[in-house]
Design an enzyme around this catalytic site. Structure first.
Site, PDB file in Angstrom:
ATOM      1  CG  HIS A 126      -1.929   1.049   1.283  1.00 56.05           C
ATOM      2  ND1 HIS A 126      -1.789   2.200   2.022  1.00 56.05           N
ATOM      3  CD2 HIS A 126      -3.132   1.129   0.669  1.00 56.05           C
ATOM      4  CE1 HIS A 126      -2.871   2.959   1.873  1.00 56.05           C
ATOM      5  NE2 HIS A 126      -3.702   2.327   1.056  1.00 56.05           N
ATOM      6  CB  SER A 134      -8.404 -12.874  -1.852  1.00 55.10           C
ATOM      7  OG  SER A 134      -8.812 -11.592  -2.261  1.00 55.10           O
TER       8      SER A 134
HETATM    9  C1  LIG Z   1      -6.520   0.088   2.680  1.00 58.29           C
HETATM   10  C2  LIG Z   1      -5.154  -0.378   2.937  1.00 58.29           C
HETATM   11  C3  LIG Z   1      -4.304   0.329   3.789  1.00 58.29           C
HETATM   12  C4  LIG Z   1      -4.662   1.671   4.356  1.00 58.29           C
HETATM   13  O1  LIG Z   1      -5.676   1.590   5.266  1.00 58.29           O
HETATM   14  P1  LIG Z   1      -6.520   2.904   5.625  1.00 58.29           P
HETATM   15  O2  LIG Z   1      -7.363   2.412   6.736  1.00 58.29           O
HETATM   16  O3  LIG Z   1      -7.265   3.262   4.386  1.00 58.29           O
HETATM   17  O4  LIG Z   1      -5.548   3.948   6.013  1.00 58.29           O
HETATM   18  C5  LIG Z   1      -3.079  -0.199   4.088  1.00 58.29           C
HETATM   19  N1  LIG Z   1      -2.694  -1.358   3.548  1.00 58.29           N
HETATM   20  C6  LIG Z   1      -3.461  -2.068   2.712  1.00 58.29           C
HETATM   21  C7  LIG Z   1      -2.954  -3.355   2.182  1.00 58.29           C
HETATM   22  C8  LIG Z   1      -4.718  -1.590   2.366  1.00 58.29           C
HETATM   23  O5  LIG Z   1      -5.460  -2.264   1.491  1.00 58.29           O
END
Ligand SMILES: *Cc1c(COP(=O)(O)O)cnc(C)c1O
Length: 376
Positions: free
Chosen positions: A121, A325
């Site tokens: 992410h 998933s």
């Molecule tokens: C959505 C997501 C995040 C971020 O999470 P938020 O709650 O939107 O800040 C981090 N890592 C992964 C793998 C995600 O899919």
């Protein structure tokens, strides 16, 4: 300019209609709206603030730390972390939990290089920048998992440097699950202890524990991991973004400072923190999670992903899905379909994530739109 009461009311009414419509066709982001927190609405009349460490005795009494501690014990139990060794807090989002986990890792190994996959992410690279860490982006395998051989090579290319590795359990785009055992074995084979593994389990952190019987990989502090970040507003769902971070207490003790003004330890990224979120998450766990409740929600979510795949199959629309998933990827459809269903897209691909609000009705409506758009 002063607005008359009626224009305020009209604006709110119009926004309510707009949000109702938009919420009914949200399928591209894993933000569940399958919840009913109405028994908690009275608490919106209070300024509930959990400033500081949830395990401290705060001077500010309008807090929900007692609920926050229960939420953290729920997650730490689920991830095999003994309560004596566990620490955590309810964050503002999965992103904050990632920043926190990386902060703990960087404080443990100050010279560490940060390794994460190309499918990690974007919050990871951002946290690395904020922490001013040297970073290495490791290529991913075709399904979105980290390329373990490339990770090994990258680590070998930095001899003498400690390593901070992010394992993504449920990548944002394809729902791929990085294998923590394979990552840990890179260090264990060389008897190395100068590493820290942070698990980013934004969505799947609330799914994998309920897929144990299916043989899904488990998030466990029996493995050499330091911290786990989960989003609260994704699978569980909440009226605002929130998250959970769980970490080994020894790492947190390293960064804690005592603050006289709040009568508490400062161990979190935020100062003032949302006190509604722990209460809401606690309520979701107690009212939905017990008696295999979450297990059923996860099973339904996977069934809906099966159903979506069947429907895509039936109209010959090619699609992909990783094991364990609820994320289904496919070629990016027409702009009108992308906009209506609010589909995230990356390099010509789009996805639907069947979090608990995705039902057959919505999937059928989506398929019908997709069919219409491809017939032109
Ligand atoms: C959505 C997501 C995040 C971020 O999470 P938020 O709650 O939107 O800040 C981090 N890592 C992964 C793998 C995600 O899919």
């Amino acid at each position: 300019m002063t607005q008359t009461i009626s224009t305020i009311k009209d604006r709110i009414k119009a926004y309510k209609q707009h949000i109702d419509e938009r919420a009914s066709t949200l399928m591209g982001y894993p933000e569940s709206m399958h919840f009913d927190y109405s028994p908690l609405s009275d608490f919106m009349n209070y300024n509930i603030d959990n400033l500081g460490d949830p395990y401290s005795d705060l001077l500010y009494g309008v807090n929900s730390c007692e609920f926050e501690r229960e939420v953290i014990s729920y997650f730490s139990n689920m991830y095999d972390l003994k309560s004596d060794d566990a620490w955590g807090y309810v964050t503002s989002s999965g992103t904050e939990g990632n920043l926190y986990g990386l902060f703990l890792g960087r404080e443990l190994h100050q010279e560490a290089v940060l390794y994460y996959s190309a499918d990690a992410h974007y919050s990871i690279a951002k946290a690395g920048r904020l922490l001013r860490m040297p970073m290495h982006v490791v290529p991913s395998l075709a399904n979105g998992e980290i390329d373990y051989e490339a990770l090994r090579d990258a680590i070998d290319a930095n001899p003498g440097k400690p390593a901070l590795v992010v394992a993504t359990l449920g990548t944002t785009f394809t729902g791929a699950i990085d294998n923590v055992d394979k990552i840990a074995s890179i260090f264990e084979e060389n008897s190395r202890t100068d590493f820290y593994i942070h698990c980013d389990a934004a969505l799947s952190g609330m799914m994998l524990p309920f897929m144990k019987e299916m043989g899904a990989p488990q998030i466990s502090f029996d493995k050499p991991i330091g911290s786990v970040s989960v989003s609260g507003h994704k699978f569980i769902g909440a009226p605002y973004p929130c998250g959970i971070v769980v970490a080994r207490k020894e790492h947190v003790e390293r960064i804690q400072t005592a603050i006289e003004y709040i009568g508490a330890l400062d161990s979190t990224i935020g100062g003032s923190r949302n006190g509604q979120a722990p209460l809401y998450l606690w309520y979701a766990i107690e009212s939905r999670g017990r008696d295999k409740g979450f297990e059923q929600e996860v099973a339904t979510s996977l069934k809906m992903a099966d159903y979506l795949c069947e429907r895509l199959e039936s109209i010959n629309y090619p699609h992909d899905r990783n094991q364990f998933s609820n994320t289904v990827t496919f070629d990016e459809p027409a702009e009108s379909v992308v906009r209506k269903w609010q589909l995230a897209r990356v390099r010509g691909r789009a996805h639907i994530i069947t979090v608990p609000h995705a039902n057959k009705q919505k999937i059928d409506a989506f398929i019908s739109d997709l069919e219409t758009s491809t017939k032109k």
